[in-house]
Write a protein that holds these residues in place. Structure first.
Motif, PDB file in Angstrom:
ATOM      1  N   LEU A  60      33.029  41.641   4.026  1.00 27.01           N
ATOM      2  CA  LEU A  60      32.208  41.204   5.151  1.00 27.01           C
ATOM      3  C   LEU A  60      33.073  40.697   6.312  1.00 27.01           C
ATOM      4  CD1 LEU A  60      29.299  40.776   6.147  1.00 27.01           C
ATOM      5  CD2 LEU A  60      29.455  38.448   5.258  1.00 27.01           C
ATOM      6  N   VAL A  61      34.073  39.870   6.020  1.00 22.79           N
ATOM      7  CA  VAL A  61      34.979  39.361   7.072  1.00 22.79           C
ATOM      8  C   VAL A  61      35.711  40.515   7.736  1.00 22.79           C
ATOM      9  CG1 VAL A  61      37.102  38.050   7.466  1.00 22.79           C
ATOM     10  CG2 VAL A  61      35.262  37.043   6.123  1.00 22.79           C
ATOM     11  N   LEU A  62      36.214  41.452   6.954  1.00 24.22           N
ATOM     12  CA  LEU A  62      36.932  42.603   7.526  1.00 24.22           C
ATOM     13  C   LEU A  62      36.000  43.485   8.360  1.00 24.22           C
ATOM     14  CD1 LEU A  62      39.255  43.600   4.558  1.00 24.22           C
ATOM     15  CD2 LEU A  62      39.906  42.505   6.705  1.00 24.22           C
ATOM     16  N   ALA A  63      34.784  43.713   7.882  1.00 25.00           N
ATOM     17  CA  ALA A  63      33.836  44.557   8.619  1.00 25.00           C
ATOM     18  C   ALA A  63      33.444  43.913   9.949  1.00 25.00           C
ATOM     19  CB  ALA A  63      32.595  44.811   7.767  1.00 25.00           C
ATOM     20  N   VAL A  64      33.178  42.610   9.920  1.00 30.24           N
ATOM     21  CA  VAL A  64      32.821  41.908  11.157  1.00 30.24           C
ATOM     22  C   VAL A  64      33.995  41.939  12.136  1.00 30.24           C
ATOM     23  CG1 VAL A  64      32.258  39.640  12.130  1.00 30.24           C
ATOM     24  CG2 VAL A  64      31.021  40.478  10.135  1.00 30.24           C
TER      25      VAL A  64
END
Length: 187
Positions: A60-64
Motif C-alpha cells: 500500500l505504501v509503495l502503491a501510494v
C-alpha cells in the motif's frame, strides 16, 4: 517538421527546466516519506495486531508513493519533455504534447512586436517570458523561454532577413513608387 523551400531551422529548444524544480522537490518529499513509512513497518517491536498486515501495508505504501510520483513528477516531466520551441527562417512553432501532438505556428511576417519579461527567478536562470504581438489586440505568450534575450535577437534577425515580398503580401516594396510614377507620366 517539413520545411519550405529556402527555409532552415535557426533554434530548436525546450522550455527552461526550471519548471521541474517544484515537482522534483515534491518527488524527494514523497520518496523520503515513503522511506520513513517503510522503515517504520520494518522495525522490530511492532504490535502483534499490525504484524499480519505488514506485507499489505508495504504494498500500500509503495502503491501510494508510485501514484503520487506519477502525478506530481512524471506528468510535469512528460509535459516538459514533449514541448519544443522551434524558430525557422520563416516561422515560429510551439509543439507540445507527448501522446497527442499539438502545434501552434506563427509566420514571422505576421509579428508586429516582441516583448520579453523576466521575474527575479527567471533572471537568475536566464529564462523569461516572450510575448508576441500580432496586432489587433492579439498576443501570444510563451513562458520559460531559455536565454530569452538571445532568442528574441534571433527572432528579430530572422524577421529582418525575410524578403520584402514576404513582408508585404507579394507587393514589391523595393521599387521607388514616386520615381516609377514620374517616369510613367513623362511617357
Amino acid at each position: 517538421m517539413k520545411l519550405g523551400p529556402g527555409e532552415h531551422v535557426i533554434v530548436r529548444t525546450r522550455p527552461h527546466p526550471r519548471a521541474l524544480l517544484l515537482p522534483f522537490i515534491g518527488a524527494l518529499v514523497v520518496l523520503a516519506a515513503s522511506g520513513f513509512g517503510l522503515g517504520l513497518l520494518s522495525r522490530d517491536g511492532l504490535p502483534s495486531a499490525i504484524l499480519g498486515w505488514v506485507p499489505l501495508l508495504v504494498v500500500l505504501v509503495l502503491a501510494v508513493a508510485v501514484l503520487i510520483l506519477l502525478r506530481i513528477f512524471l506528468r510535469p516531466m512528460m509535459r516538459w519533455w514533449g514541448m519544443r520551441y522551434i524558430l525557422t527562417s520563416r516561422r515560429f512553432i510551439k509543439r507540445h504534447g507527448f501522446s497527442t501532438r499539438r502545434e501552434h505556428e506563427l509566420a514571422l511576417a505576421s509579428i508586429y512586436q516582441l516583448d520579453t519579461s523576466q521575474t527575479l527567478l527567471q533572471r537568475s536562470t536566464g529564462s523569461g517570458t516572450l510575448t508576441v504581438d500580432l496586432g489587433r489586440d492579439r498576443t501570444v505568450v510563451y513562458p520559460d523561454v531559455p536565454q530569452v534575450h538571445t532568442f528574441k535577437e534571433f527572432m528579430v534577425e530572422a524577421i529582418g532577413d525575410l524578403p520584402l515580398t514576404v513582408m508585404f503580401d507579394g507587393v514589391d516594396m523595393e521599387a521607388d513608387p514616386v520615381r516609377d510614377h514620374g517616369q510613367e507620366e513623362s511617357r
